[in-house]
Scaffold this motif. Structure first.
Motif, PDB file in Angstrom:
ATOM      1  N   SER A 297       0.832  -1.198   0.000  1.00  0.00           N
ATOM      2  CA  SER A 297       0.000   0.000   0.000  1.00  0.00           C
ATOM      3  C   SER A 297       0.870   1.252   0.000  1.00  0.00           C
ATOM      4  O   SER A 297       0.615   2.202  -0.734  1.00  0.00           O
ATOM      5  CB  SER A 297      -0.936  -0.004   1.210  1.00  0.00           C
TER       6      SER A 297
ATOM      7  N   THR B 245      -4.595   2.428  -1.336  1.00  0.00           N
ATOM      8  CA  THR B 245      -4.965   2.107   0.034  1.00  0.00           C
ATOM      9  C   THR B 245      -5.213   0.613   0.172  1.00  0.00           C
ATOM     10  O   THR B 245      -5.502  -0.089  -0.810  1.00  0.00           O
ATOM     11  CB  THR B 245      -6.232   2.868   0.455  1.00  0.00           C
ATOM     12  N   ALA B 246      -5.104   0.128   1.401  1.00  0.00           N
ATOM     13  CA  ALA B 246      -5.370  -1.285   1.653  1.00  0.00           C
ATOM     14  C   ALA B 246      -6.805  -1.628   1.262  1.00  0.00           C
ATOM     15  O   ALA B 246      -7.091  -2.712   0.734  1.00  0.00           O
ATOM     16  CB  ALA B 246      -5.112  -1.609   3.122  1.00  0.00           C
ATOM     17  N   LYS B 247      -7.717  -0.691   1.525  1.00  0.00           N
ATOM     18  CA  LYS B 247      -9.127  -0.912   1.154  1.00  0.00           C
ATOM     19  C   LYS B 247      -9.264  -1.061  -0.358  1.00  0.00           C
ATOM     20  O   LYS B 247      -9.992  -1.942  -0.853  1.00  0.00           O
ATOM     21  CB  LYS B 247      -9.978   0.249   1.659  1.00  0.00           C
ATOM     22  N   ALA B 248      -8.560  -0.208  -1.111  1.00  0.00           N
ATOM     23  CA  ALA B 248      -8.620  -0.282  -2.574  1.00  0.00           C
ATOM     24  C   ALA B 248      -8.017  -1.590  -3.076  1.00  0.00           C
ATOM     25  O   ALA B 248      -8.544  -2.224  -3.992  1.00  0.00           O
ATOM     26  CB  ALA B 248      -7.899   0.904  -3.192  1.00  0.00           C
TER      27      ALA B 248
ATOM     28  N   ARG C  95      -7.909  -4.458  -1.521  1.00  0.00           N
ATOM     29  CA  ARG C  95      -8.848  -5.564  -1.267  1.00  0.00           C
ATOM     30  C   ARG C  95      -9.977  -5.551  -2.309  1.00  0.00           C
ATOM     31  O   ARG C  95     -10.430  -6.594  -2.771  1.00  0.00           O
ATOM     32  CB  ARG C  95      -9.420  -5.445   0.148  1.00  0.00           C
ATOM     33  N   TYR C  96     -10.424  -4.340  -2.629  1.00  0.00           N
ATOM     34  CA  TYR C  96     -11.497  -4.220  -3.632  1.00  0.00           C
ATOM     35  C   TYR C  96     -11.023  -4.698  -5.003  1.00  0.00           C
ATOM     36  O   TYR C  96     -11.726  -5.445  -5.696  1.00  0.00           O
ATOM     37  CB  TYR C  96     -11.971  -2.762  -3.715  1.00  0.00           C
ATOM     38  N   TYR C  97      -9.818  -4.280  -5.418  1.00  0.00           N
ATOM     39  CA  TYR C  97      -9.285  -4.703  -6.711  1.00  0.00           C
ATOM     40  C   TYR C  97      -9.070  -6.213  -6.746  1.00  0.00           C
ATOM     41  O   TYR C  97      -9.252  -6.851  -7.793  1.00  0.00           O
ATOM     42  CB  TYR C  97      -7.977  -3.982  -7.005  1.00  0.00           C
ATOM     43  N   ASP C  98      -8.714  -6.780  -5.616  1.00  0.00           N
ATOM     44  CA  ASP C  98      -8.565  -8.231  -5.527  1.00  0.00           C
ATOM     45  C   ASP C  98      -9.918  -8.900  -5.724  1.00  0.00           C
ATOM     46  O   ASP C  98     -10.065  -9.864  -6.480  1.00  0.00           O
ATOM     47  CB  ASP C  98      -7.965  -8.591  -4.167  1.00  0.00           C
ATOM     48  N   GLN C  99     -10.929  -8.353  -5.051  1.00  0.00           N
ATOM     49  CA  GLN C  99     -12.278  -8.906  -5.149  1.00  0.00           C
ATOM     50  C   GLN C  99     -12.815  -8.825  -6.572  1.00  0.00           C
ATOM     51  O   GLN C  99     -13.498  -9.744  -7.049  1.00  0.00           O
ATOM     52  CB  GLN C  99     -13.201  -8.137  -4.196  1.00  0.00           C
TER      53      GLN C  99
END
Length: 265
Positions: free
Chosen positions: A8, A14-17, A19-23
């Motif tokens: 990150s 961001t870590a949130k982004a 995780r979202y891109y991974d999803q």
């Protein structure tokens, strides 16, 4: 390999982004630990930099997903960017047009506040009149395309202000209409129809101002006809007493347009 926290900081995502891109399957980490932790590689960093570039150029998530799934080389990326540039240019043009429409609306709103048009209605006895007509199917905005053709054919035989006839009772996206002008005498033409308007009664009013406010004149005329139990017939005629010239538009607020509508006797 980098943990999600380390990656990150390095990638500016961001870590949130992440995780979202991974999803979404846009940026999947190269490895996962037994505990489910994400681990990213230098190859993942290159993809993260590409994602940031695409975001900068207003690519949507769906568009980014499509691009990063492609085996990209420099030429491929250039092609995607060129296509997006065209889309952005078209979007900017549409937004500029909307802004212009808003400005026009605001300007006309101010004009209405300064001066609310009062329409004087007259029932006139029209004499028979010889005219030259150029028929076409289109919209009001296309009239200018035909004005030059009309006067080029009529030449010096004109005998009054040009007008437009509307044959449809309702407003259609594309309607049957004719652009015309009174003439001094009959002449032969393959392009124009030479005819004579019969004598008769017509309800008339004159609009002073830009063409996009003509609907106000029509409302006043229709309301008057209803109140006085007059039956209106077609074609409706707009006579352009004062309007734009060949080279200059002039001041639209000083345009004068006479509306002439036949009355059923």
């Amino acid at each position: 390999m980098y943990t999600i926290g380390e990656f990150s900081k390095i990638s500016k995502l961001t870590a949130k982004a992440l995780r979202y891109y991974d999803q979404e399957g846009i940026l999947t980490p190269s490895d996962r630990g037994a505990n489910g932790y994400r681990y990213y590689s230098n190859e993942d960093l290159a993809k993260a930099e590409l994602i940031l570039l695409l975001k900068q150029f207003d690519f949507t998530i769906a568009e980014i997903k499509e691009v990063v799934a492609y085996e990209l080389n420099e030429e491929d990326l250039a092609a995607f960017l060129a296509e997006k540039r065209t889309q952005l240019a078209e979007k900017v043009a549409r937004q500029k047009a909307l802004i212009q429409q808003m400005d026009d609306l605001l300007k006309h709103t101010e004009t209405r506040e300064r001066r609310q048009m009062e329409y004087k209605m007259t029932v006139e006895e029209l004499s028979a009149e010889r005219v030259a007509l150029l028929y076409f199917e289109g919209t009001f905005k296309e009239i200018g395309q035909y004005t030059g053709k009309l006067f080029q054919e009529v030449k010096g035989r004109g005998n009054g202000a040009p007008f437009c006839l509307y044959f449809d009772e309702e407003v259609n996206e594309i309607g049957k209409m004719a652009l015309g002008v009174p003439i001094k005498k009959t002449f032969d033409s393959d392009l124009l129809k030479i005819t004579t308007f019969p004598a008769g009664q017509a309800l008339c009013t004159t609009h002073v101002g830009s063409y996009d406010r003509l609907n106000e004149a029509y409302k006043a005329l229709i309301d008057y006809a209803k109140a006085n139990e007059l039956t209106l017939e077609t074609p409706w005629r707009e006579v352009y007493l004062k309007g734009p010239g060949k080279f200059f538009k002039g001041n639209p607020e000083s345009y004068q347009t006479k509306i002439v509508v036949p009355i059923k006797e």
